[in-house]
Structures are given as C-alpha cells and as structure tokens.
Motif scaffolding. Structure first.
Motif, PDB file in Angstrom:
ATOM      1  N   VAL A  18      62.611  -0.176 114.315  1.00  0.00           N
ATOM      2  CA  VAL A  18      62.661  -1.061 115.472  1.00  0.00           C
ATOM      3  C   VAL A  18      62.862  -0.174 116.691  1.00  0.00           C
ATOM      4  O   VAL A  18      63.887   0.505 116.800  1.00  0.00           O
ATOM      5  N   GLY A  19      61.895  -0.162 117.570  1.00  0.00           N
ATOM      6  CA  GLY A  19      61.969   0.773 118.694  1.00  0.00           C
ATOM      7  C   GLY A  19      61.842   2.196 118.179  1.00  0.00           C
ATOM      8  O   GLY A  19      60.929   2.526 117.431  1.00  0.00           O
ATOM      9  N   VAL A  20      62.800   3.049 118.540  1.00  0.00           N
ATOM     10  CA  VAL A  20      62.766   4.456 118.092  1.00  0.00           C
ATOM     11  C   VAL A  20      63.722   4.697 116.932  1.00  0.00           C
ATOM     12  O   VAL A  20      63.795   5.822 116.421  1.00  0.00           O
ATOM     13  N   ARG A  21      64.450   3.675 116.504  1.00  0.00           N
ATOM     14  CA  ARG A  21      65.457   3.862 115.458  1.00  0.00           C
ATOM     15  C   ARG A  21      64.974   3.289 114.128  1.00  0.00           C
ATOM     16  O   ARG A  21      64.156   2.355 114.080  1.00  0.00           O
ATOM     17  N   SER A  22      65.502   3.862 113.053  1.00  0.00           N
ATOM     18  CA  SER A  22      65.187   3.397 111.702  1.00  0.00           C
ATOM     19  C   SER A  22      66.426   2.756 111.087  1.00  0.00           C
ATOM     20  O   SER A  22      67.554   3.220 111.300  1.00  0.00           O
ATOM     21  N   TYR A  23      66.202   1.695 110.306  1.00  0.00           N
ATOM     22  CA  TYR A  23      67.292   0.964 109.673  1.00  0.00           C
ATOM     23  C   TYR A  23      66.930   0.746 108.204  1.00  0.00           C
ATOM     24  O   TYR A  23      65.761   0.783 107.822  1.00  0.00           O
ATOM     25  N   GLU A  24      67.970   0.508 107.389  1.00  0.00           N
ATOM     26  CA  GLU A  24      67.733   0.226 105.983  1.00  0.00           C
ATOM     27  C   GLU A  24      68.503  -1.017 105.567  1.00  0.00           C
ATOM     28  O   GLU A  24      69.600  -1.298 106.061  1.00  0.00           O
ATOM     29  N   ILE A  25      67.890  -1.780 104.658  1.00  0.00           N
ATOM     30  CA  ILE A  25      68.527  -2.982 104.128  1.00  0.00           C
ATOM     31  C   ILE A  25      68.325  -3.004 102.619  1.00  0.00           C
ATOM     32  O   ILE A  25      67.479  -2.291 102.080  1.00  0.00           O
ATOM     33  N   ASP A  26      69.123  -3.821 101.951  1.00  0.00           N
ATOM     34  CA  ASP A  26      69.029  -3.975 100.499  1.00  0.00           C
ATOM     35  C   ASP A  26      67.676  -4.581 100.147  1.00  0.00           C
ATOM     36  O   ASP A  26      67.353  -5.699 100.540  1.00  0.00           O
ATOM     37  N   ALA A  27      66.893  -3.837  99.385  1.00  0.00           N
ATOM     38  CA  ALA A  27      65.541  -4.288  99.043  1.00  0.00           C
ATOM     39  C   ALA A  27      65.552  -5.514  98.141  1.00  0.00           C
ATOM     40  O   ALA A  27      64.540  -6.224  98.051  1.00  0.00           O
TER      41      ALA A  27
END
Length: 472
Positions: A18-27
C-alpha cells in the motif's frame, strides 16, 4: 487470475503493498485475490469504503487500505488488486499490489487488522425484508383518481401508454431475428432473458411515415396485455406523468377511423402549458393484425410469466443517473417523473440542496437536489435533469437527478440485501441489483427512508446554520 489460499500452511503470510510500504496478514483469513472489478460508489458511506463490487454474484464491500492505514481522503485509484478477506463475511481490501505468499517476510505485520476494519467499517447484513406488491409503504396516497402514463415520442409527436401495462424499457440490441412474409410493422424478434420478444415499429402501427432510422439508441417499450408481451420501438422517452380524469378526453368515434386501426383511445392535457398527449390503448394495440401475426409466428416464444409464483419473481424499478452512477427506485413508489421547471420558488433559509417549492397540480411540493445530497460531481447530463416525484404515506417530494434512463424489471434472483454500512446516511440503500453479466451493480433505494432522511437532513442543516449564526 485468482489466488486460492485454501490449503495454505498455518505459518504462511500474505504480503501486499500500500503506497511505498509492505504489510503482511495471516493468509488463512484470505479467501482469494482478484483483479479489481467494477466498483459502485456508496454516497455518504464510511471514509474507508471505496464502494461495493460484485464478487461471484454477491455484493461485497470494498475498503481502501490506503484510507484504513493512512487516513488518506483522496479518491482511491482503481488500479491494483483486491484481497478478499474473511471478516465475519467477505470484505474486499483494495491494495496496490500483492507481492508474495511466504512464511518468511520482512513486511510490517498487521496483527490488529480486524480491529482496524471494525473501526473503519461495520460489516453486517440486514435481515431479509418481506416485500409484496401490496406493501403499504410502497403505495402512493392519491386522493384524486389519476392515470399514470409513460410518455414517449414518435415522429416528433407525444404519445402515452398506461404505466400498469409497461413491463420495462430496454435498449435496442443487434440480436434481431428477421422473419419472412411479416407485416411491414414487424421488425423481428429479440431475445429477452429466457424468452423471445416480438419487436414492432410503433410508427408503422400508427400509420406514420417515420423516416428516422432505427438504431441502438432507440428505446424498446415492453408492453404486456393478458400475459402476452411485445416490444414497441419508439424515437425517445419523455417522462412519467399522472393525469386526473378531468384532464383526459375520449377520442370521438368519428375520428377513430383510418390508418392506425384506432390505437389512440384518448387525448390528455399536461400541465399549465396544456401540452397534448395521445393516449394509446394496449388492448387495441394487441388487436392490431401485425401484432397478432407476430405473436402467432413466434410459435416457440413463451410468456415470461405463466404462474402466480412467476409474477412475483420480477420487480420493476425506475433507474436514474447521478454522475457516473446508477440508482433504482421501486416503480410503485414513483408518483411521476417530470422535467425540472424554471419557476421554482426559493425558500429563504433552506439548505443548499433544497432547490425550492413547485406547484404540482395545486399542491406545493419541495424540490430536493439529489445531486448535491449525494455529493455527485457536476455532470454534462444537467440538460436532461428530471424531478422524480415520490409520494408515500402523505409525504411528497421531488428529487432532482441527472437523468432517468429506463424502467427495468429485475428478477428476485438478481436482488440481494445491501451490506449494513456504519454511516446512518446510507440507510436509504436497502438492496442491491445485479444488472448485467459483466458484474455491474446498482444500489436500490428504500423510498420511505429516502423521504424521512431528506426531512432529517433539512432539519439538521437548518439547525447547523442557526448554531453558526449564534456563534458568530
């Protein structure tokens, strides 16, 4: 192409940008990842709500993760991917890109995603609403007997048909099957859902030498009489109007001779400028030799409705346009559709969205600019602006829209309950209709809530103005 995560290990994380940042969530909470489908905007929805989309035949709220995470108020770019996330039901998360599915990532974990979503948007669904043709809140209160007419033009002349006999209005398509040895008025047959519809030129039925070519912009009026249906091609639609009995004069028998087989049953007088409208008889139309021939030749065509159960399978809606979005109102709640008059009486101290009051057959009716209330950008359709007069339970108001596009019969299978949005001002949307095979969805408006919400908005706006004046 959708990414399935049904067999993903417990340690797997879905990484997105999202934008320039990366995020992680439980798949494990991710149902799938899809390309961005058409998104329908929800006026006055929560800030994070980009709109709703049709995902596998179901309306799913789409949230902008840029707004959820960064509180960005700019319009969301519809470029990227949708992560369909299980949050007590599917919710679409609009992101710039989905990067990877991995057990070892360097992205920022979103452990509080569910809390963020709860804050940004409340996901719930209304209980199904029982709707019948005799529902009290869908019946207009009319003290004087009136006839509702759909008006349209053929060769520059104004004609009308009783609205009760109009099934819907559809655009002309190229899928016309021609037949041999047909009457001159018979254009051919077109597919309409699971049936075949005889298509005829109304100009020809009326004995008018109309030189205008029939094109894809020509509207088709689907008329129903005794469970038979035909499609009449006309030049252009006009409005929906209601005429008192004393404004309708029967055509003398002496004049009901000659070309056209006496399809014109009466002459109506509209408005103070006394425009005349020729009112057609659906019964006489269906008795025309060209119509009976077309129905007979269409031996394989079946009536769209053959049982009481099937009659309840469709509901008619008036579809109108605000900016680039379409909305629908149950046709039973619409008193009439009229052009916006020039002589609108302004009300001192009224909110900006109240255009004023108009005289509608001796009754003062407030005119509300629905374009302003729905925060709709200015549109080039302003020249076609129409006032939809809604009359329920003694309350009556006119809502100004960019244009009225069609009357559409929508099957119950294509209707679903709207998601429960956290904004109270979205309560006017109670259902969603899936219109086309391409996934286009239309928000359907609860007419009762539309009127009461307009009343509350007016009261709140006047109160806010008084508060500002007192504080200055």
């Amino acid at each position: 192409m959708a990414i399935s995560t049904s067999k993903v290990d417990a340690d797997r994380r879905l990484v997105f940008q999202v934008g320039v940042r990366s995020y992680e969530i439980d798949a494990r909470q991710v149902l799938e990842v899809v390309r961005i489908p058409p998104i329908t905007r929800v006026p006055h929805g929560p800030q994070a709500l980009a709109g709703i989309a049709n995902l596998r035949g179901k309306p799913v709220p789409i949230l902008s993760m840029d707004r959820v995470l960064n509180d960005v108020c700019d319009a969301t770019s519809h470029a990227g991917k949708i992560i369909v996330y299980d949050h007590g039901g599917p919710v679409g998360l609009l992101v710039n890109e989905v990067l990877q599915l991995s057990a070892d990532t360097q992205a920022s974990p979103l452990k509080e995603l569910n809390s963020l979503l709860d804050t940004a948007f409340k996901v719930a669904r209304r209980a199904p609403v029982e709707r019948t043709k005799s529902a009290a809140h869908d019946v207009a209160v009319v003290t004087v007997k009136q006839t509702a007419l759909l008006s349209f033009r053929v060769a520059g002349q104004l004609y009308g048909l009783p609205l009760d006999h109009i099934r819907e209005i559809v655009p002309l398509t190229r899928d016309i099957s021609l037949i041999t040895d047909a009457a001159a008025a018979v254009i051919g047959f077109i597919p309409l859902r699971d049936s075949v519809l005889p298509l005829l030129s109304l100009a020809s039925l009326l004995g008018i030498d109309d030189k205008k070519a029939i094109g894809e912009s020509s509207p088709i009026i689907v008329v129903e009489q005794d469970r038979e249906m035909i499609g009449l091609v006309v030049d252009e639609m006009d409005v929906i109007c209601r005429l008192r009995d004393d404004a309708i004069d029967r055509v003398p028998n002496l004049l009901q001779r000659g070309r056209g087989d006496a399809q014109i049953e009466a002459i109506g007088r509209i408005g103070e400028d006394v425009r005349l409208i020729s009112i057609l008889s659906s019964e006489k139309l269906f008795g025309h030799h060209a119509v009976t021939q077309a129905i007979d030749q269409n031996s394989e065509a079946k009536p769209m409705e053959t049982t009481g159960e099937q009659e309840n399978a469709f509901e008619r809606f008036l579809i109108f346009q605000l900016g680039d979005e379409s909305y629908g109102l149950p046709i039973r709640s619409v008193d009439e559709v009229a052009g916006v008059p020039k002589d609108v009486t302004r009300m001192p101290g009224a909110p900006d969205f109240v255009m004023g009051v108009i005289n509608l057959r001796g009754r003062a009716v407030p005119l509300i600019d629905q374009r302003t209330r729905f925060d709709t950008p200015s549109s080039t359709r302003a020249a076609k602006a129409r006032a939809i007069i809604v009359n329920l339970g003694g309350l009556q108001a006119g809502f100004v829209v960019d244009s009225v596009t069609e009357v559409k019969a929508i099957s119950s299978a294509a209707l679903s309950a709207a998601p429960e949005f956290s904004s109270k001002r979205t309560d006017i949307f109670d259902r969603i209709a899936q219109i086309d095979s391409d996934g286009r969805m239309i928000l359907l408006i609860d007419p009762k809530e539309l009127l009461t919400r307009a009343e509350r908005d007016i009261v709140e706006a006047i109160r806010d103005e008084k508060t500002k004046a007192a504080g200055s």
